[in-house]
Design a protein around this motif. Structure first.
Motif, PDB file in Angstrom:
ATOM      1  N   PRO A 182     -20.052 -20.593  -3.455  1.00  0.00           N
ATOM      2  CA  PRO A 182     -19.451 -21.901  -3.752  1.00  0.00           C
ATOM      3  C   PRO A 182     -20.513 -22.988  -3.920  1.00  0.00           C
ATOM      4  N   ASN A 242     -17.320 -30.493 -12.051  1.00  0.00           N
ATOM      5  CA  ASN A 242     -16.281 -30.711 -11.031  1.00  0.00           C
ATOM      6  C   ASN A 242     -16.021 -32.198 -10.805  1.00  0.00           C
ATOM      7  N   ASN A 272     -18.780 -33.155   0.548  1.00  0.00           N
ATOM      8  CA  ASN A 272     -17.909 -32.521  -0.444  1.00  0.00           C
ATOM      9  C   ASN A 272     -16.758 -33.465  -0.762  1.00  0.00           C
ATOM     10  N   SER A 313     -12.935 -30.347  -4.355  1.00  0.00           N
ATOM     11  CA  SER A 313     -11.913 -29.454  -3.809  1.00  0.00           C
ATOM     12  C   SER A 313     -12.482 -28.587  -2.685  1.00  0.00           C
ATOM     13  N   LYS A 314     -11.579 -28.014  -1.895  1.00  0.00           N
ATOM     14  CA  LYS A 314     -11.985 -27.145  -0.790  1.00  0.00           C
ATOM     15  C   LYS A 314     -12.666 -25.879  -1.294  1.00  0.00           C
ATOM     16  N   GLU A 315     -12.387 -25.491  -2.537  1.00  0.00           N
ATOM     17  CA  GLU A 315     -12.959 -24.266  -3.099  1.00  0.00           C
ATOM     18  C   GLU A 315     -14.467 -24.369  -3.299  1.00  0.00           C
ATOM     19  N   LEU A 316     -15.025 -25.576  -3.192  1.00  0.00           N
ATOM     20  CA  LEU A 316     -16.462 -25.755  -3.371  1.00  0.00           C
ATOM     21  C   LEU A 316     -17.250 -25.360  -2.121  1.00  0.00           C
ATOM     22  N   GLU A 317     -16.550 -25.000  -1.047  1.00  0.00           N
ATOM     23  CA  GLU A 317     -17.199 -24.540   0.177  1.00  0.00           C
ATOM     24  C   GLU A 317     -16.567 -23.221   0.601  1.00  0.00           C
ATOM     25  N   TYR A 318     -17.301 -22.475   1.441  1.00  0.00           N
ATOM     26  CA  TYR A 318     -16.710 -21.280   2.019  1.00  0.00           C
ATOM     27  C   TYR A 318     -15.513 -21.690   2.883  1.00  0.00           C
ATOM     28  N   PRO A 319     -14.412 -20.966   2.802  1.00  0.00           N
ATOM     29  CA  PRO A 319     -13.278 -21.305   3.676  1.00  0.00           C
ATOM     30  C   PRO A 319     -13.652 -21.029   5.127  1.00  0.00           C
TER      31      PRO A 319
END
Length: 685
Positions: free
Chosen positions: A32, A109, A306, A309-315
């Protein structure tokens, strides 16, 4: 085998190849985007520490005579030149990744990092107001007087080297330094516009507002370029541990801030004549002059916001429970029956805190012994130990004040513990206490029963969220009897030897490891299957490397997992044909040390606080311990097998040092850290 002739990669160069693997993570498009920026940050922080410690040491050695260099085994000056060549190549790769790739992907993004030349009127006004309200009062520019000594630049601080220019008169040029204080937030999120997000760095805010700083001078234009000096961070301490030790350490920490400049990072846009002024004033060596990018102290980017979106980091991974251990049931009662393993960070560090809290309040507990190396900022471990004292327990802490770059924090905790009545032993003469062990004494039916926690990582709940380590609870007498003996010695500021089950440095470890390797050699020579699997952070001890070559030549199959430094060279005819090495760099930092020996079918496994480095054998108190519970042993073995199968994040260590990703015959992708999490989740939940 002659010691001089064995294949042995210089440890500094090997470390640089490791840091290149970190850079690979920043380049990996499957990672990500925000995490890729964080890997750039880790790469930068690693390199900074490398210059402060390793390059500083090499610089001191560079002036040795030829005889001393021969004893050393390499030419420090030559290695310094090789380091610069590699570092410059890495910095170019770093710059390309950040400027040409990651900034472009941020833009895709709808996230934009703006510099001082890219602000429109509205954002410019917002930035200027922020500068005047929050930043200006923190800045004290230093005007450079050619007739006076150049100001002392602080280690790792960011500065602007500024030139004020008056047209038609070179004599009226003025130079200044502006320090960017540590206390200032590095990133400012600007107001959103039409769904577009904007971020500006503190140094670009300052550059945009330079005229607010230098308005008293008569000038036509201003030039400002960022620089950063990295200084020698090695400590010069009296090794005698005395009542004055803490004061001596504090004085040495002050010296660290003024050490010899090891590296000058400079903005490549700086004019040559300005750079020449700096180099002459700082008296920096040529190999320490590193062309950098616009932004230095990139370690701060670990906190890059960040705003997408949350997808830009590891969950975030939900910590997995340890089957059999419950918050409302005594850990001691469970550990009395069997050993329990906590696999960090996949499983919660809370179990270690619960163990200490229970010890603090249990009326049957009379004494706690623990070694502390690196502690979290708001340490729950410390709070539990203090509460134990308040509840009438005897608490003995061995706090290692010389844990590099954590010295000041450990001095703070030492003082706090002593104020609360904890018995603090802050070090041994000539040795760092690096072991990760805790022993609790509990009176049961009129006799002392001992419960222990032994680990490969520190008693630090912060790093436990990102470091892969193993932590074991046990009440087995084979382990606890040895720990009683060890803590008795440590509390008396001595070191002990001749342990029956533990592998303890500095007196026993080398011989015991050699004995375990020799057993496999003997089996191989007898025509029996013989193998070893060793997982460590670093492999740099020449004696161990030579012993592994001997084992390889005898036919022992050796598989190594080495995250960082690996001075052993695999696949060399006549030395290491039976040795393979992989390195795993992924989301979490692989930190565990695991030693597995075939033992003619009765496989033995040890965990340890020690890497295979000379310092861990000779200059530290380290503890290795056998895994005696078969279920625990199998769980660790399964995790090691996932790592040996990894074909996503594992790299082959080879003679070319090209960090090629590991391939195998599996028809599926195996990413060890993902596989481990899913395995533990299925097993424990």
């Amino acid at each position: 085998m002659s010691k001089k002739k064995i294949p042995f990669l210089n440890r500094e160069l090997s470390w640089l190849y490791f840091n290149e693997r970190v850079l690979q993570e920043a380049a990996d498009e499957t990672v990500p985007l925000i995490e890729r920026i964080k890997f750039l940050s880790i790469f930068s922080s690693n390199l900074e520490e490398f210059y402060r410690v390793r390059v500083a040491t090499l610089s001191r050695l560079a002036n040795l005579n030829d005889k001393a260099k021969a004893l050393l085994g390499f030419n420090p000056k030559k290695v310094l030149n090789e380091i610069k060549n590699i570092v410059v190549k890495h910095e170019r790769r770093f710059e390309t990744l950040f400027q040409d790739i990651l900034i472009s992907e941020l833009a895709q993004n709808k996230i934009f990092i703006l510099n001082d030349t890219q602000l429109n009127v509205a954002r410019g006004e917002f930035v200027r107001n922020h500068f005047r309200d929050k930043i200006l009062s923190n800045l004290v520019p230093i005007m450079i007087d050619p007739a006076k000594p150049f100001p002392e630049l602080k280690d790792r601080r960011l500065y602007f080297f500024v030139r004020l220019i008056k047209k038609g008169s070179r004599k009226n040029e003025k130079y200044a330094l502006v320090e960017l204080p540590y206390s200032l937030p590095r990133f400012l999120v600007l107001p959103e516009t039409n769904g577009l997000k904007f971020i500006i760095l503190a140094e670009d805010i300052i550059k945009y507002c330079l005229e607010d700083i230098f308005y008293v001078f008569n000038y036509d234009s201003i030039e400002a370029f960022s620089i950063q000096v990295t200084r020698d961070a090695e400590l010069d301490i009296d090794k005698n541990v005395s009542d004055k030790f803490i004061e001596e350490l504090k004085a040495s920490l002050d010296k660290r801030k003024k050490g010899k400049p090891m590296r000058l990072l400079y903005d490549t846009q700086m004019p040559f004549d300005m750079l020449s002024v700096l180099v002459s004033k700082l008296k920096i060596e040529a190999e320490g002059l590193i062309p950098g990018n616009r932004y230095h102290r990139f370690g701060d980017f670990i906190a890059f916001p960040n705003v997408g979106s949350k997808e830009l980091e590891y969950p975030p991974a939900v910590p997995i429970k340890v089957q059999g251990l419950h918050r409302r049931e005594s850990i001691f009662s469970r550990v009395a029956e069997k050993d329990y393993l906590v696999n960090l960070p996949y499983q919660s560090y809370d179990y270690i805190i619960l163990f200490l809290r229970e010890a603090a309040i249990d009326p049957k507990v009379t004494e706690i012994n623990i070694t502390l190396y690196r502690l979290a900022e708001n340490s729950k471990v410390i709070n539990a130990l203090i509460n134990a004292v308040k509840n009438g327990k005897k608490v003995n802490c061995i706090v290692e004040l010389k844990a590099r770059f954590d010295e000041e924090a450990n001095i703070h905790w030492t003082n706090r513990l002593m104020e609360e009545g904890v018995n603090v032993n802050y070090g041994l003469n000539g040795y760092k206490v690096h072991s990760k062990i805790c022993l609790v004494k509990r009176m049961e039916r009129g006799r002392a029963v001992y419960y222990a926690n032994l680990a490969t990582g520190n008693f630090n709940e912060k790093t436990a969220r990102i470091y892969c380590d193993h932590s074991i609870f046990t009440a087995k007498k084979e382990i606890t009897r040895d720990l009683v003996k060890l803590f008795k010695a440590l509390n008396n500021k001595t070191v002990a030897k001749d342990f029956k089950h533990l592998i303890v440095s500095p007196l026993d470890s080398r011989n015991k490891i050699y004995d375990l390797i020799n057993r496999e050699i003997k089996l191989a020579k007898a025509g029996k299957p013989a193998y070893m699997i060793l997982k460590v952070n670093s492999l740099a001890d020449e004696g161990i490397v030579q012993k592994l070559y001997e084992a390889s030549n005898a036919g022992v199959k050796i598989r190594l997992i080495v995250r960082g430094i690996c001075c052993l060279v695999p696949g060399v005819a006549g030395f290491s044909e039976n040795i393979t090495v992989i390195s795993i760099v992924d989301k979490f930092l692989e930190h565990a040390r695991v030693f597995i020996f075939g033992n003619a079918g009765g496989e033995e496994m040890y965990l340890s606080s020690a890497d295979l480095m000379s310092r861990n054998f000779e200059h530290r108190v380290e503890v290795g311990f056998p895994i005696l519970d078969e279920e625990v042993k199998q769980e660790i073995r399964d995790i090691i097998d996932f790592q040996l199968q990894d074909n996503v994040k594992a790299r082959d260590i080879n003679r070319l040092n090209n960090n090629k990703y590991h391939k195998n015959r599996l028809n599926r992708k195996v990413r060890a850290q993902v596989q481990t999490y899913n395995y533990l989740k299925n097993k424990h939940q």
